[in-house]
Design a protein around this motif. Structure first.
Motif, PDB file in Angstrom:
ATOM      1  N   UNK A  66      28.384  56.457  35.442  1.00 44.72           N
ATOM      2  CA  UNK A  66      27.814  56.197  36.761  1.00 44.72           C
ATOM      3  C   UNK A  66      28.366  54.861  37.270  1.00 44.72           C
ATOM      4  N   UNK A  67      28.981  54.871  38.438  1.00 49.56           N
ATOM      5  CA  UNK A  67      29.591  53.654  38.983  1.00 49.56           C
ATOM      6  C   UNK A  67      28.556  52.553  39.195  1.00 49.56           C
ATOM      7  N   UNK A  68      27.346  52.912  39.576  1.00 54.62           N
ATOM      8  CA  UNK A  68      26.307  51.889  39.773  1.00 54.62           C
ATOM      9  C   UNK A  68      25.896  51.254  38.451  1.00 54.62           C
ATOM     10  N   UNK A  69      25.965  52.028  37.361  1.00 53.84           N
ATOM     11  CA  UNK A  69      25.703  51.442  36.041  1.00 53.84           C
ATOM     12  C   UNK A  69      26.814  50.485  35.654  1.00 53.84           C
ATOM     13  N   UNK A  70      28.068  50.892  35.909  1.00 54.53           N
ATOM     14  CA  UNK A  70      29.205  50.027  35.581  1.00 54.53           C
ATOM     15  C   UNK A  70      29.132  48.706  36.337  1.00 54.53           C
ATOM     16  N   UNK A  71      28.670  48.753  37.584  1.00 53.66           N
ATOM     17  CA  UNK A  71      28.594  47.544  38.410  1.00 53.66           C
ATOM     18  C   UNK A  71      27.236  46.864  38.300  1.00 53.66           C
ATOM     19  N   UNK A  72      26.363  47.400  37.462  1.00 51.20           N
ATOM     20  CA  UNK A  72      24.989  46.898  37.314  1.00 51.20           C
ATOM     21  C   UNK A  72      24.313  46.809  38.673  1.00 51.20           C
ATOM     22  N   UNK A  73      24.442  47.898  39.457  1.00 53.41           N
ATOM     23  CA  UNK A  73      23.871  48.054  40.808  1.00 53.41           C
ATOM     24  C   UNK A  73      24.467  47.082  41.820  1.00 53.41           C
ATOM     25  N   UNK A  74      25.591  46.480  41.489  1.00 56.39           N
ATOM     26  CA  UNK A  74      26.282  45.590  42.423  1.00 56.39           C
ATOM     27  C   UNK A  74      27.418  46.323  43.104  1.00 56.39           C
ATOM     28  N   UNK A  75      28.410  45.581  43.531  1.00 54.97           N
ATOM     29  CA  UNK A  75      29.549  46.153  44.247  1.00 54.97           C
ATOM     30  C   UNK A  75      30.821  46.189  43.408  1.00 54.97           C
ATOM     31  N   UNK A  76      30.929  45.372  42.339  1.00 53.88           N
ATOM     32  CA  UNK A  76      32.166  45.318  41.570  1.00 53.88           C
ATOM     33  C   UNK A  76      31.913  45.302  40.070  1.00 53.88           C
ATOM     34  N   UNK A  77      32.933  45.758  39.328  1.00 51.38           N
ATOM     35  CA  UNK A  77      32.927  45.685  37.871  1.00 51.38           C
ATOM     36  C   UNK A  77      34.349  45.391  37.435  1.00 51.38           C
ATOM     37  N   UNK A  78      34.486  44.673  36.335  1.00 53.81           N
ATOM     38  CA  UNK A  78      35.812  44.401  35.766  1.00 53.81           C
ATOM     39  C   UNK A  78      36.043  45.373  34.619  1.00 53.81           C
ATOM     40  N   UNK A  79      37.226  45.976  34.594  1.00 52.70           N
ATOM     41  CA  UNK A  79      37.594  46.928  33.555  1.00 52.70           C
ATOM     42  C   UNK A  79      38.868  46.411  32.897  1.00 52.70           C
ATOM     43  N   UNK A  80      38.883  46.365  31.560  1.00 44.06           N
ATOM     44  CA  UNK A  80      40.039  45.837  30.831  1.00 44.06           C
ATOM     45  C   UNK A  80      40.735  46.988  30.114  1.00 44.06           C
ATOM     46  N   UNK A  81      42.067  47.038  30.253  1.00 41.03           N
ATOM     47  CA  UNK A  81      42.901  48.009  29.552  1.00 41.03           C
ATOM     48  C   UNK A  81      44.177  47.308  29.110  1.00 41.03           C
ATOM     49  N   UNK A  82      44.413  47.287  27.797  1.00 38.63           N
ATOM     50  CA  UNK A  82      45.622  46.655  27.249  1.00 38.63           C
ATOM     51  C   UNK A  82      45.801  45.227  27.766  1.00 38.63           C
ATOM     52  N   UNK A  83      44.756  44.444  27.727  1.00 37.02           N
ATOM     53  CA  UNK A  83      44.761  43.040  28.155  1.00 37.02           C
ATOM     54  C   UNK A  83      44.997  42.852  29.652  1.00 37.02           C
ATOM     55  N   UNK A  84      44.963  43.918  30.430  1.00 40.79           N
ATOM     56  CA  UNK A  84      45.063  43.823  31.894  1.00 40.79           C
ATOM     57  C   UNK A  84      43.660  44.015  32.465  1.00 40.79           C
ATOM     58  N   UNK A  85      43.296  43.185  33.432  1.00 40.53           N
ATOM     59  CA  UNK A  85      41.960  43.269  34.040  1.00 40.53           C
ATOM     60  C   UNK A  85      42.078  43.942  35.401  1.00 40.53           C
ATOM     61  N   UNK A  86      41.273  44.969  35.598  1.00 41.24           N
ATOM     62  CA  UNK A  86      41.216  45.698  36.860  1.00 41.24           C
ATOM     63  C   UNK A  86      39.833  45.490  37.465  1.00 41.24           C
ATOM     64  N   UNK A  87      39.740  45.584  38.780  1.00 44.58           N
ATOM     65  CA  UNK A  87      38.453  45.458  39.461  1.00 44.58           C
ATOM     66  C   UNK A  87      38.104  46.783  40.125  1.00 44.58           C
TER      67      UNK A  87
END
Length: 56
Positions: free
Chosen positions: A22-43
């Protein structure tokens, strides 16, 4: 440090049902979340229109 995804792992992932998050869970009910893959950070951003944008 996370190891890079190998071809075999990627192909196995394509054959199985992907996990659902759930995207709202990932963002903790906010607007953004940071996702890390292979030491790269995505928003992950939830727009006002309720769409998702993933940026580096």
């Amino acid at each position: 440090m996370t190891a890079p995804i190998t071809s075999a792992v990627f192909e196995t992932a394509l054959r199985s049902t992907p996990p659902e998050h759930d995207a709202l869970e990932l963002t903790q009910s906010g607007k953004t979340a940071r996702i890390v893959l292979n030491d790269m950070v995505y928003t992950l951003t939830i727009t006002r229109a309720g769409k998702l944008i993933l940026t580096k």
